[in-house]
Motif scaffolding. Sequence first.
Motif, PDB file in Angstrom:
ATOM      1  N   ALA A  77       0.827  -1.200   0.000  1.00  0.00           N
ATOM      2  CA  ALA A  77       0.000   0.000   0.000  1.00  0.00           C
ATOM      3  C   ALA A  77       0.862   1.251   0.000  1.00  0.00           C
ATOM      4  N   SER A  78       0.464   2.224  -0.797  1.00  0.00           N
ATOM      5  CA  SER A  78       1.156   3.507  -0.882  1.00  0.00           C
ATOM      6  C   SER A  78       0.110   4.601  -1.020  1.00  0.00           C
ATOM      7  N   ASP A  79       0.555   5.812  -1.259  1.00  0.00           N
ATOM      8  CA  ASP A  79      -0.362   6.937  -1.370  1.00  0.00           C
ATOM      9  C   ASP A  79      -0.434   7.484  -2.787  1.00  0.00           C
ATOM     10  N   ALA A  80      -0.186   6.642  -3.791  1.00  0.00           N
ATOM     11  CA  ALA A  80      -0.101   7.124  -5.163  1.00  0.00           C
ATOM     12  C   ALA A  80      -1.433   7.114  -5.898  1.00  0.00           C
ATOM     13  N   SER A  81      -2.441   6.437  -5.397  1.00  0.00           N
ATOM     14  CA  SER A  81      -3.704   6.311  -6.111  1.00  0.00           C
ATOM     15  C   SER A  81      -4.844   6.187  -5.104  1.00  0.00           C
ATOM     16  N   PRO A  82      -6.084   6.408  -5.539  1.00  0.00           N
ATOM     17  CA  PRO A  82      -7.214   6.281  -4.606  1.00  0.00           C
ATOM     18  C   PRO A  82      -7.321   4.890  -3.981  1.00  0.00           C
TER      19      PRO A  82
ATOM     20  N   SER B  78      -4.930   2.676  -3.468  1.00  0.00           N
ATOM     21  CA  SER B  78      -3.848   2.441  -2.521  1.00  0.00           C
ATOM     22  C   SER B  78      -4.092   3.197  -1.217  1.00  0.00           C
ATOM     23  N   ARG B  79      -4.625   4.423  -1.319  1.00  0.00           N
ATOM     24  CA  ARG B  79      -4.952   5.158  -0.098  1.00  0.00           C
ATOM     25  C   ARG B  79      -6.097   4.476   0.650  1.00  0.00           C
ATOM     26  N   LEU B  80      -7.047   3.937  -0.093  1.00  0.00           N
ATOM     27  CA  LEU B  80      -8.145   3.207   0.542  1.00  0.00           C
ATOM     28  C   LEU B  80      -7.622   1.968   1.252  1.00  0.00           C
TER      29      LEU B  80
END
Length: 241
Positions: free
Chosen positions: A62-67, A69-71
């Motif tokens: 998980a990362s913060d690059a896409s909706p 991944s943030r979910l």
Amino acid sequence: MSSYYLDLIVQGALYALVLFSVITWVLILAKGVQHYRLGKRDKQFTKQFWSASTLDAASALASDASPKSRLANVGFAALHVSESGDASSDLEHSWDRQELLERHLRQQIQKEYQSLESGLAVLASIGSTAPFVGLFGTVFGIIHALGAIGKSGSASIDVVAGPIGEALIATGVGIAVAVPAVLAFNFYVRRLKVTAAELDNYATDFVNLAQKNGFRVTRPATKAAPQTARPASAPQQGAYA
């Protein structure tokens, strides 16, 4: 009203429409780049997520690059909280594991929806008001033409051609500004609904996977911070004869 002020009003309407047009195309390009990047990153993350062997292994992706991944980040964080929290400690941990996970996922979906929705209200406002701004310029252009006819006492083409031409230009520009704004608004609203549906489906799959895993996920191991070498101590005076 003098012809000077009438010309000023018509020109002001035209300048306002030009400004609306610039804002419209900036938003169209910005939203297009936003949807393209997020869609590409979502596809990459989805492929990596479903290729993971276990849910514990997927938590490390998980990362913060896409909706999505943030979910996923929010979902894993909720599972970690529900696992480590004491049910009697506070209200935050008084929820059932599944209810806590679903609540956090719903909140994150709303945040993603609001982020993708930004700018659409401006497009809708421009699309609905631009024709009226053009019509506003048209009305004062016709008033200018009627005033010119009254002063000259003649309705020849050379007297009314200029003011009527400005009036028609204002109407045409207003329509030309409104059409792209309305089309872009409808297109991005459709994209927003599709993205929201994909996030809802992904959240449902995430809850099902967490249920099969007993709503327990092992925290990914954090890398230990590298230890810096301690500088050698300076030799004390008198250590050597």
